[in-house]
Design an enzyme around this catalytic site. Sequence first.
Site, short mmCIF file in Angstrom:
data_model
loop_
_atom_site.label_atom_id
_atom_site.label_comp_id
_atom_site.label_asym_id
_atom_site.label_seq_id
_atom_site.Cartn_x
_atom_site.Cartn_y
_atom_site.Cartn_z
N HIS A 1 1.09 -1.07 -0.43
CA HIS A 1 0.20 -0.05 0.19
C HIS A 1 0.86 1.51 -0.35
O HIS A 1 0.41 2.59 0.34
CB HIS A 1 -0.59 -0.06 1.15
N SER B 1 15.47 21.16 -16.87
CA SER B 1 14.36 21.84 -17.29
C SER B 1 14.19 22.84 -17.70
O SER B 1 15.68 23.32 -17.60
CB SER B 1 13.30 22.34 -15.24
N LYS C 1 16.40 21.29 -11.88
CA LYS C 1 15.90 19.79 -12.09
C LYS C 1 16.36 18.79 -12.45
O LYS C 1 17.56 18.75 -13.13
CB LYS C 1 14.76 19.99 -12.61
N GLU D 1 9.75 7.70 -17.46
CA GLU D 1 8.41 8.47 -17.47
C GLU D 1 7.87 7.55 -18.34
O GLU D 1 7.00 7.47 -18.90
CB GLU D 1 8.68 9.61 -17.10
#
Length: 476
Positions: free
Chosen positions: A153, A274, A280, A287
Amino acid sequence: MWGGRFTEPLDPQLLAFTSSFDVDRRLLRWDALASIAHATALGEAQVITAGDAEAVIAGLRAIVADFDSGRLAVVGEHEDVHSFLEATLYDRIGVAAGRLHTARSRNDQVATAFRLALKEQIGALVGEIRGLMATIIDRASGAVDIILPGFTHLQHAQPVRLAHHLLAYVWMLDRDTARLADTYARADALPLGAGAIAGISFPVDRRRVAALLGFTRITENSIDAVGDRDFAVEAVSSVALLCAHLSRWADELVLWSTEEFGFATLADRVSTGSSLMPQKKNPDPAELIRGRAARVLGNLTTLLAMLKGLPAGYHRDLQEDKPATFEALDVARGCVRAMRVFLDGVQFIPQRMEAAAKRGWLTATEVADYLTRKGVPFRDAHALAGKVVRRAAARDVPLWELPLPEYQEVSSSFGPDVMQAVTIEAAVESKDVPGGTARRQVVEQLAQGRERLTRIEAWLSAASQSLAVAQRLAGG
């Protein structure tokens, strides 16, 4: 190819609409090899003369050679790659080319080339998966003594070894290779000789053709043979599940590389930045693996939706099988390669993992197990362990720092040895069953994983030899 019945050509817009040439041109080599086998069988059965058979075979081999060398451009306004191949053969050898389509329909011709191409792509994908499995096993072998929280979980659950966690993905991938091998076996049947739907009227030896092309068997029913795309659905289903596994892992690595988790850092070569925020460092490859899995799931839906309304036999709807199948396999292969490269740039941080394992009372189950060994029924032991956790939470201490009197106030069954039983190391080592996270069991898992690599390599060798049988047709 089919113009005798008609008095005017197909409207150019509809030709463009119905053409599959942009997609199925990648079948050219396999279609040519299958045609060589077909021409050989026609000649051997004396359906066409030996001279015509030799001319057709020589012409097809020249086309394959020119295609392989880049001298043949697979372009033009053609309905599909099969009409391109026949037109090219006509241009090169003349009227003898017209005899090639004897005892053959495009229905069984297409299915044959498609199955051959799919067998090749499955073999290539299994090889890529094996490479990723080997990479994971190598990483896991160096992470046996690193302990981190196991999660259920997405909450701290029980401590596990990092190697054990990594090997979970090896077994997922192993199942993926097994499913793909099963799909390969079901694709490994020759449909050529089924004709359009009813079979053929010439004494062509279908088993001889199957042997020439490296198929292990022939299809049993001509109606089923031309309409069957189960093998494509199974292939895409297998790679959809493969991509789901990769997506799960990609998502996990994205989380692990955040400052909140801090379980991993990413090398510059596997990260992006970024355009606005200079600080970043983004896990874009992971992804995109996660994102592209959605495309493969869509491909599976496309195939199933396409098939569900089709009566037995061939229908033009089946032309849409190849875009969905080829894209799914291409995307899956790209994702496997990307994950292998990405993983090479992931640096795990043992200190953060081990610190996290010491938070959240991960050894509470050991408290219950301890009491169970003392004779307390597990359900009662579970409730008592919950009370111990509540006391540790009130003091904000891990279970191994909770004073013994606190344990004994909950149950007189607790003795001094409970303090060792609830340590992280003891908890991990107590899971000493096959498949567990104890050290010797993880080492055994590593050995099992390497054994699986050997078996997959043997399967790849056999599949390669099967495909090589057909490839030899190009060389005479």
